[in-house]
Write an enzyme that holds these catalytic residues in place. Sequence first.
Site, mmCIF file in Angstrom:
data_model
loop_
_atom_site.group_PDB
_atom_site.id
_atom_site.type_symbol
_atom_site.label_atom_id
_atom_site.label_comp_id
_atom_site.label_asym_id
_atom_site.label_seq_id
_atom_site.Cartn_x
_atom_site.Cartn_y
_atom_site.Cartn_z
ATOM 1 N N CYS A 181 5.532 0.063 7.106
ATOM 2 C CA CYS A 181 5.238 1.214 6.242
ATOM 3 C C CYS A 181 6.479 1.551 5.434
ATOM 4 C CB CYS A 181 4.841 2.402 7.123
ATOM 5 S SG CYS A 181 4.515 3.914 6.197
ATOM 6 N N LEU A 182 6.298 1.805 4.143
ATOM 7 C CA LEU A 182 7.455 2.130 3.295
ATOM 8 C C LEU A 182 8.132 3.426 3.742
ATOM 9 C CD1 LEU A 182 6.012 1.106 -0.196
ATOM 10 C CD2 LEU A 182 7.921 0.021 1.009
ATOM 11 N N GLN A 208 3.192 9.921 0.451
ATOM 12 C CA GLN A 208 4.469 9.221 0.685
ATOM 13 C C GLN A 208 5.455 9.421 -0.470
ATOM 14 O OE1 GLN A 208 2.280 5.363 1.861
ATOM 15 N NE2 GLN A 208 4.221 5.202 2.925
ATOM 16 N N GLY A 219 0.826 -1.192 0.000
ATOM 17 C CA GLY A 219 0.000 0.000 0.000
ATOM 18 C C GLY A 219 0.865 1.249 0.000
ATOM 19 N N HIS A 277 -4.736 2.124 7.262
ATOM 20 C CA HIS A 277 -3.340 2.616 7.341
ATOM 21 C C HIS A 277 -3.125 3.738 6.322
ATOM 22 C CE1 HIS A 277 1.153 1.835 7.774
ATOM 23 N NE2 HIS A 277 1.103 2.529 6.642
ATOM 24 N N GLU A 278 -3.598 3.527 5.093
ATOM 25 C CA GLU A 278 -3.354 4.516 4.029
ATOM 26 C C GLU A 278 -4.204 5.770 4.219
ATOM 27 O OE1 GLU A 278 -0.773 4.045 2.420
ATOM 28 O OE2 GLU A 278 -0.533 1.904 2.782
ATOM 29 N N HIS A 283 -2.528 8.099 6.450
ATOM 30 C CA HIS A 283 -1.508 8.921 5.773
ATOM 31 C C HIS A 283 -2.134 10.195 5.194
ATOM 32 C CE1 HIS A 283 2.268 6.733 5.803
ATOM 33 N NE2 HIS A 283 1.683 5.609 5.433
#
Length: 173
Positions: free
Chosen positions: A95-96, A50, A45, A137-138, A141
């Site tokens: 998370c990236l 990001q 994701g 989660h996204e 962000h």
Amino acid sequence: MKLTIVAYPDKRLRLKSKDVTSFDKKLHNLLDSMYQIMMDTNGIGLAAIQVAHPIKALVLNIPDEEGEQPNENILEIINPVITHQKGETVYQEGCLSVPKFYEDIKRYETLTLNYQDRDGNAQTIEADGLLSIAIQHEIDHLNGVLFIDKLAYGRRKKFEKEYKRMLKEQSSS
Ligand code: Y12
Ligand code: CO
């Protein structure tokens, strides 16, 4: 479009993302490039913020039962709104933008999501399991929230210490 992933503690991750109003070639190019960098970095994701684009857009590719992520499973989610959520689940999230750290995070178990696709068409999905967790989660962000913000005080302090050490090691190697 060349993109790079913004990593914590970069302040841009705290921006509130804006509604998408143009469903044009520029948006399509961004979504394609987001998908590419997500797959190149073993992600499932990624939110536009990001990659330094503070707009309400995210891409997901949840692995299937075999752990595969075929391109046709991609979900592109624009201007998402959760309309129902219930239950409780805990999953070890990564998370990236926070490389190398994984933490147990409590989320709603199931949800209903209204969103638009890349052409601006209204869509609704019901999600559970990993898809539901990834969506929450996204969407966090898009509101400038990271999964580490949900840690208890002591765990967060430990994370900050370990993360600082990791960044220091990286910069000296
Ligand atoms: C469940 C939990 C969290 C999410 C949000 C999406 N998270 C990710 O896609 C995380 C990806 C990730 C990938 C990594 O691999 C590389 O960077 C090559 C990684 O490994 C390292 O940082 C070394 C960590 C996280 C959705 C659903
Ligand atoms: Co993330």
